[in-house]
Design an enzyme around this catalytic site. Structure first.
Site, PDB file in Angstrom:
ATOM      1  N   GLU A 183     -21.502  22.528   5.344  1.00  0.00           N
ATOM      2  CA  GLU A 183     -21.133  21.135   5.122  1.00  0.00           C
ATOM      3  C   GLU A 183     -20.423  20.590   6.357  1.00  0.00           C
ATOM      4  OE1 GLU A 183     -18.875  18.457   1.710  1.00  0.00           O
ATOM      5  OE2 GLU A 183     -18.416  20.603   1.885  1.00  0.00           O
TER       6      GLU A 183
ATOM      7  N   TRP B 298     -12.087  15.974 -12.110  1.00  0.00           N
ATOM      8  CA  TRP B 298     -12.328  15.135 -10.937  1.00  0.00           C
ATOM      9  C   TRP B 298     -13.149  15.902  -9.907  1.00  0.00           C
ATOM     10  CZ3 TRP B 298     -11.406  15.144  -5.653  1.00  0.00           C
ATOM     11  CH2 TRP B 298     -11.756  13.943  -5.003  1.00  0.00           C
TER      12      TRP B 298
END
Length: 405
Positions: A341, A405
């Site tokens: 990433e 979340w």
């Protein structure tokens, strides 16, 4: 080579970073990342009050023994604060060993397995068209893999899409408290499949597409999503569901062939052991900063390789460039590396503090032959950006129930 001092620096050039500097009696020092987003000062206190005093006088070359000492010797094993502290010391010791040997860390791990590290970029937009336009920009820059995130119509905020906000600091204003965001699975499903349908129609099948659910779905909802996305051939679906109960992924796996990735919140190999050995995932995303450093990530990579699971280290902007450097050396070595990433190298303020030897070209990253991790830290520049208390958001369902979340 004896450890003489352990210094901890906290700075905020856009995001808070906790940087550890381990110094030795031979003048060689090493750097490590101990950032724990939203709980940074807990790690600082842990290192300064409990870890540093135990390291003075120890041989900096004894990386494995020091890692075991900090992990087993504390009795209270694992945990985010503990493992971030261990990680920073471990990275710093590998940095020292590389400098002492005059070799980059990847050579000490066993040398290269590839000529470069494949990266995936982030494309996030307020609308599907906006997301796809940003995807096109990344492809034009040479990236062969892009993560797609799009705002969910009807929700005030969506994970990964900050709109006109540069970062989470701006969501919190002058009184830093966790911002709260609404979530609706139904509204999300109305958007997400169309996002990837249009992406494939526009870009064809030559670019790898990824998506992060960020643990918003239950296992059976994730199974449904994976099945719906199968025609669009994702490289992987990230964090489809929380896996504190690792058996949850059996439900997802039996319903879809979409590749699954998880692990950015994991602290040890035990958090992902069953997922890997039962081949319930395809990519393991543990981060060096959150899972104890380079030493345990090498162990996790070796274990994962037995079960055809690839590594795909977490690379969020709350991991400092020191962590990214550690990942780069691991990625160059790991025979089962998958993808890294990548969110860029931070803003101009961050670049003043952290100077690195990583180069990116056509979606591939590489490091120089600089000894150690190949990263420098400017202590004086860091002082210009003092710590600012900040939190990640809290998610609630539309009826007010606290959610993931």
């Amino acid at each position: 080579m004896k450890i003489t001092q352990v210094k901890v620096f906290v700075c905020s050039p856009g995001r808070n970073f906790v940087t550890v500097k381990v110094m030795t009696d031979e003048g060689i020092f090493g750097l490590g990342d101990a950032t724990l987003n939203g709980r940074e000062m807990a790690v600082v206190a842990y290192i300064e009050e409990h870890v540093a005093p135990c390291l003075i006088g120890r041989n900096a070359h004894d990386i494995e023994d020091i890692w075991q000492y900090l992990y087993k010797g504390v009795y209270w094993r694992k945990g985010a604060v503990n493992m971030a502290a261990i990680a920073a010391i471990d990275m710093a010791l590998w940095d020292i060993k590389g400098k002492a040997a005059n070799m980059p860390v990847y050579q000490l791990l066993g040398g290269r397995s590839r000529r470069g590290v494949t990266l995936y970029a982030h494309a996030s937009g307020e609308t599907i068209d906006d997301t796809l336009d940003k995807t096109a920009e990344h492809i034009a820059q040479g990236f062969k893999a892009v993560r797609l995130q799009c705002a969910v119509p009807g929700l005030n905020v969506t994970y990964g899409v900050l709109g006109d906000k540069a970062d989470y600091f701006e969501l919190q204003g002058s009184r830093p408290l966790p911002p709260e965001e609404d979530w609706s699975t139904q509204k999300y499903f109305n958007m997400v499949v169309d996002l990837f349908k249009q992406a494939r129609e526009r870009f064809g099948n030559d670019v790898h597409l990824l998506h992060d659910v960020h643990s918003r779905l239950t296992p059976i909802e994730s199974a449904r999503l994976g099945k719906l996305l199968e025609p669009y051939n994702l490289l992987f679906l990230e964090d489809a569901s929380i896996a504190e109960n690792q058996d949850s992924y059996k439900i997802i796996r039996q319903h879809t062939t979409t590749p699954l990735a998880i692990g950015e919140t994991y602290n040890t190999i035990w958090d992902c052991k069953d997922l890997i050995q039962n081949q319930l995932i395809d990519y393991i995303r543990v981060a060096a900063t959150h899972a104890g450093g380079i030493t345990p990530l090498k162990r996790i990579a070796d274990f994962a390789s037995i079960y055809n699971v690839k590594t795909a280290p977490h690379g969020a902007p709350d991991l400092s460039p020191v962590c990214f450097a550690a990942h780069m050396h691991l990625n160059l070595w790991a025979p089962n590396f998958g993808i890294q990433e990548f969110v860029g190298f931070g803003n101009e303020h961050s670049k003043r503090i952290f100077k690195h030897s990583v180069e990116v070209k056509d979606g591939l990253a590489n490091v120089s032959e600089a000894p150690g991790l190949g990263i420098e830290f400017d202590e004086e520049a860091a002082k210009e950006y003092p710590y600012k208390r900040s939190y990640l958001p809290v998610s609630r369902l539309e009826d007010g129930t606290v959610w993931n979340w």
